[in-house]
Every structure is written in structure tokens, then in C-alpha cells.
Design a protein around this motif. Structure first.
Motif: not given
Length: 173
Positions: A159-163
Motif C-alpha cells: 500500500l505504501t508503494g501504491i501511495a
């Protein structure tokens, strides 16, 4: 039996009671989360984020099955209880969806924020459960719970990567 052994047994009994209560709580939380993940996926605009939520939905189904195995390894029936923390986190996600539904470029960033709050709750819960299982030498439960803990951490990183790659960048532009 000497006083020290009785004291240790009482501590183990109380820790076991806490362990079982936390297992019931996280089982309830995971079941509640299934509904939330479906809604998050439907509201996401990014295909990458939609897919991440769908993948975590399937993963959550597997985590529920794993929890049932943990209960079974302790000779207990797998019964969850309503998780007030998850209920609150999902209510907050609903508020975010309502507030930002007209701003698709910000909504995905907001959905990730809501989802990461859930992940952090799960990471904390599973971290405690792994520790309790280890202390009480419930080896099978410890291994199963540690596997779920690792999945939750992986989801948080995803999720951090997508953010960072999509959602937050899109919200700024």
C-alpha cells in the motif's frame, strides 16, 4: 505444589485467557474486514489499488482459515467476537469515501490511508498474538500467526508503494 509454581500457573492461565480473547477479537475483525475490503475495492479508481484490495480480500479469507486452525490447535471452537476497533476503522473508511468521492485524485490516497490504519491495527494484534503463543509454547499457533503477521506487513508495504507511485502523486497534481 509450591507457591512459585502456583503463581506461574495462574499467570499462564491469565495469559491464555487474554490470548483466546485476542484470537476471538482478531477473528471477528478479519470477518468484518471482508466487507470493508469489498467496498474499498469498489470505490478505488486506480486499477493497481483495486487489485491490491481484491488480493488482500483473498488473503484475508486465508487468514480466517488459518485462525480456525489456530483455534483447533488449542482444542477450541473458532468463535469470533465483534471487534470494536475494526468497526471504528471501517466507519472511518466510510466517512473518507463519502467525503472524497467527488475527488477521485484524492480518494485513492484517502483509501490507502484508511487501509493502512487497518493494517497497522492488524500488525499490532498479530504481533501480540505471536508473542503470547511463543511465551506459552503454542508452537503451531505461533507459526500460523507469524505467517499472517508477515502477510499483513507485506500488504502495508504494498500500500505504501501504491501511495508513493500513484495515489499520493495523483493527489498533488
Amino acid at each position: 505444589m509450591d507457591r512459585k509454581n502456583r503463581s506461574n500457573e495462574m499467570l499462564n492461565a491469565h495469559l491464555h485467557e487474554l490470548f483466546v480473547d485476542e484470537l476471538k477479537d482478531i477473528l471477528g475483525a478479519e470477518r468484518q474486514l471482508l466487507k470493508g475490503l469489498k467496498k474499498l475495492s469498489e470505490c478505488a479508481h486506480s486499477d493497481t489499488l483495486k487489485e491490491a484490495f481484491k488480493t488482500h480480500y483473498k488473503q484475508t479469507e486465508g487468514q480466517i482459515e488459518r485462525l480456525k486452525t489456530v483455534f483447533s490447535s488449542l482444542d477450541l471452537t473458532a468463535r469470533g467476537k465483534k471487534c470494536k476497533a475494526m468497526e471504528g476503522l471501517l466507519e472511518e473508511a466510510d466517512e473518507i469515501i463519502e467525503e472524497f468521492q467527488d475527488s477521485p485524485e484524492v480518494l485513492d490516497a484517502a483509501l490507502i490511508s484508511a487501509a493502512q490504519k487497518v493494517e497497522h491495527y492488524e500488525i499490532a494484534s498479530y504481533g501480540c498474538l505471536v508473542t503470547y503463543a511463543k511465551l506459552m509454547e503454542h508452537t503451531e499457533a505461533e507459526e500460523l500467526l507469524a505467517a499472517t503477521l508477515a502477510e499483513e506487513k507485506e500488504t502495508d508495504v504494498l500500500l505504501t508503494g501504491i501511495a508513493m507511485d500513484e495515489a499520493n502523486v495523483g493527489a498533488v497534481q
